[in-house]
Scaffold this motif. Structure first.
Motif, PDB file in Angstrom:
ATOM      1  N   ASP A  31      37.291  43.850  51.188  1.00 12.53           N
ATOM      2  CA  ASP A  31      37.283  45.307  50.445  1.00 12.53           C
ATOM      3  C   ASP A  31      38.787  45.004  49.027  1.00 12.53           C
ATOM      4  N   ASP A  32      37.840  45.477  48.034  1.00 13.36           N
ATOM      5  CA  ASP A  32      38.188  45.655  46.931  1.00 13.36           C
ATOM      6  C   ASP A  32      38.603  44.145  46.001  1.00 13.36           C
ATOM      7  N   ALA A  33      37.383  43.585  46.627  1.00 14.49           N
ATOM      8  CA  ALA A  33      37.169  42.493  46.155  1.00 14.49           C
ATOM      9  C   ALA A  33      36.631  41.812  45.788  1.00 14.49           C
ATOM     10  N   VAL A  34      36.418  40.878  44.347  1.00 16.56           N
ATOM     11  CA  VAL A  34      34.768  40.609  43.912  1.00 16.56           C
ATOM     12  C   VAL A  34      34.601  39.142  43.470  1.00 16.56           C
ATOM     13  N   SER A  35      34.143  38.518  43.923  1.00 14.06           N
ATOM     14  CA  SER A  35      33.712  37.068  43.467  1.00 14.06           C
ATOM     15  C   SER A  35      32.590  36.689  42.528  1.00 14.06           C
ATOM     16  N   VAL A  36      32.683  36.206  41.461  1.00 16.59           N
ATOM     17  CA  VAL A  36      32.956  36.108  40.073  1.00 16.59           C
ATOM     18  C   VAL A  36      31.933  34.528  40.171  1.00 16.59           C
ATOM     19  N   GLY A  37      32.268  33.538  41.182  1.00 15.32           N
ATOM     20  CA  GLY A  37      31.468  32.222  40.629  1.00 15.32           C
ATOM     21  C   GLY A  37      32.975  31.184  39.968  1.00 15.32           C
ATOM     22  N   GLU A  38      32.267  30.541  39.442  1.00 14.38           N
ATOM     23  CA  GLU A  38      32.885  29.123  38.979  1.00 14.38           C
ATOM     24  C   GLU A  38      33.004  29.772  37.416  1.00 14.38           C
ATOM     25  N   LEU A  39      34.956  30.658  36.857  1.00 14.95           N
ATOM     26  CA  LEU A  39      34.766  31.560  35.816  1.00 14.95           C
ATOM     27  C   LEU A  39      35.159  30.297  34.751  1.00 14.95           C
ATOM     28  N   ARG A  40      35.238  28.935  35.208  1.00 14.03           N
ATOM     29  CA  ARG A  40      35.954  28.448  33.723  1.00 14.03           C
ATOM     30  C   ARG A  40      34.135  27.417  33.230  1.00 14.03           C
ATOM     31  N   TYR A  41      32.820  27.710  33.782  1.00 15.85           N
ATOM     32  CA  TYR A  41      31.647  27.443  33.192  1.00 15.85           C
ATOM     33  C   TYR A  41      31.162  28.590  32.305  1.00 15.85           C
ATOM     34  N   SER A 128      34.499  45.930  37.224  1.00 17.61           N
ATOM     35  CA  SER A 128      33.990  45.588  38.635  1.00 17.61           C
ATOM     36  C   SER A 128      34.699  46.768  39.469  1.00 17.61           C
ATOM     37  N   GLY A 129      36.069  47.279  39.115  1.00 18.98           N
ATOM     38  CA  GLY A 129      36.175  48.586  39.537  1.00 18.98           C
ATOM     39  C   GLY A 129      37.556  47.844  41.287  1.00 18.98           C
ATOM     40  N   LYS A 130      37.501  46.438  40.985  1.00 21.12           N
ATOM     41  CA  LYS A 130      37.913  45.896  41.880  1.00 21.12           C
ATOM     42  C   LYS A 130      39.244  45.422  41.166  1.00 21.12           C
ATOM     43  N   SER A 131      40.182  45.075  42.663  1.00 23.28           N
ATOM     44  CA  SER A 131      41.785  45.276  42.065  1.00 23.28           C
ATOM     45  C   SER A 131      41.699  43.310  42.445  1.00 23.28           C
ATOM     46  N   VAL A 132      40.778  42.526  42.885  1.00 26.00           N
ATOM     47  CA  VAL A 132      41.223  41.572  43.187  1.00 26.00           C
ATOM     48  C   VAL A 132      39.925  40.038  42.509  1.00 26.00           C
ATOM     49  N   ILE A 133      40.079  39.661  41.866  1.00 20.65           N
ATOM     50  CA  ILE A 133      38.967  38.623  41.557  1.00 20.65           C
ATOM     51  C   ILE A 133      38.893  37.259  41.978  1.00 20.65           C
ATOM     52  N   VAL A 134      37.793  37.054  42.519  1.00 22.00           N
ATOM     53  CA  VAL A 134      38.201  35.518  43.624  1.00 22.00           C
ATOM     54  C   VAL A 134      36.699  34.190  42.804  1.00 22.00           C
ATOM     55  N   ASP A 135      37.906  33.624  42.538  1.00 30.81           N
ATOM     56  CA  ASP A 135      37.052  32.885  41.137  1.00 30.81           C
ATOM     57  C   ASP A 135      37.637  31.115  41.881  1.00 30.81           C
ATOM     58  N   SER A 136      35.793  31.132  41.466  1.00 27.29           N
ATOM     59  CA  SER A 136      35.477  28.994  42.826  1.00 27.29           C
ATOM     60  C   SER A 136      35.758  28.366  41.501  1.00 27.29           C
ATOM     61  N   SER A 137      36.698  28.588  40.801  1.00 26.11           N
ATOM     62  CA  SER A 137      37.237  27.103  39.168  1.00 26.11           C
ATOM     63  C   SER A 137      37.287  25.334  39.506  1.00 26.11           C
TER      64      SER A 137
END
Length: 314
Positions: A31-41, A128-137
């Motif tokens: 809930d309220d999270a979004v995954s953006v992958g490896e954002l450093r790339y 995204s309208g989400k408050s938590v950004i998941v970055d897997s860099s």
């Protein structure tokens, strides 16, 4: 995201082939999270190379990312090649000793990089309208960079996998599903060396911090619901019961990840299983080399030195 509060980032760190893609996408589906992958790339694989977004569209054709760039920079998007070069120089392996000198939570990012990264993460939250950004860099040096960007609040999920399983995975031929060709392959010495460096660096930088949690991928793969609940509780997130069914499958939504393992493009019911093939198929001499190069962290993280024991579960 527009009221002056910090932008919250959950950073999934560790080394490659450690299951970060599926764990990050699972966290991003809460809930309220979004995954953006490896954002450093973003700058190299997204803007410059125009690889596929996790949604299946080319980066330049993805409405989400084009809106993010417009929101962050208007018509003045930073030079992508220059940004990639600057980030690479600042986060490469030789910069790792910096984490031993300055605890990550007291670090400060170079002004030029902070000026570009802060609006990028804020725009992701806005669009995204989400408050938590998941970055897997993954890289501890990139995590330390983010920790020093004003306006970002960082939590670190340190994901560890048996180094022999990771080394075995690096030797496999895997096709890229976002650009064609094969993914990078590494020899066991390079894999083991980086496993030790990145894991030790990440732990040293955040050791004792309330914003740090460590988990073994083997635990997640064998007990996905319980493990995801542990992470959710530590991060103050909800929605695990909705996401994981009774058979341990993840119901993953479509995402807008910019880089990562081919598994990032999986959506719908997704089984999570422990891949323990290395224990029977890996060359014993190569496995012994990895064991030698990764001790004592190997045992510190609960993995057996004995090759006959295989990879630890749970």
């Amino acid at each position: 995201m527009t009221n002056g509060d910090s932008v919250r980032v959950v950073f999934v760190g560790g080394t490659g082939r450690s299951g970060s893609t599926v764990v990050a996408n699972a966290l991003g589906a809460l809930d309220d999270a979004v995954s953006v992958g490896e954002l450093r790339y973003l700058w190299e694989r997204g803007i410059t190379e125009n690889r596929l977004c996790g949604c299946g569209a080319a980066f330049a054709d993805c409405p989400f990312w084009q809106e993010v760039l417009r929101t962050a920079y208007g018509a003045a998007v930073p030079d992508a090649q220059q940004m990639h070069q600057q980030l690479t120089a600042y986060t490469q392996l030789r910069t790792l000793p910096r984490l031993a000198r300055t605890p990550a939570e007291r670090s400060s990012a170079p002004e030029a990089l902070a000026a570009v990264l802060a609006p990028l993460y804020e725009a992701i939250g806005t669009v995204s309208g989400k408050s938590v950004i998941v970055d897997s860099s993954k890289l501890p040096t990139y995590a330390a960079l983010l920790a020093g960007v004003p306006g970002l609040a960082l939590d670190v999920v340190h994901l560890v996998r048996d180094p022999r399983a990771a080394a075995f995975s690096w030797q496999r031929k895997k096709e890229k599903n976002d650009s064609g060709g094969l993914m990078e392959r590494r020899g066991v010495v390079k894999s083991a060396t980086l496993w030790t460096a990145w894991n030790a660096g990440l732990e040293r930088a955040w050791r004792g911090s309330p914003h740090y949690v460590r988990m073994r991928y083997e635990s997640f793969a064998t007990h996905p619901r319980e493990s995801l609940q542990v992470l959710a509780d530590a991060l103050g997130l909800t929605g695990v019961d909705r996401l994981v069914d009774d058979e341990g499958r993840l119901d993953l939504p479509a995402n807008h990840t910019v880089a990562g393992n081919p598994a990032r493009m999986s959506i719908g019911p997704t089984a999570v299983r422990l891949d323990n093939e290395w224990a029977g198929a890996m060359d014993r001499k190569e496995a012994a080399v990895v064991t030698a190069l990764t001790t004592p962290l190997l045992t510190r993280y609960g993995y057996p030195r004995s090759l006959a024991a295989g990879s630890a579960e749970g």
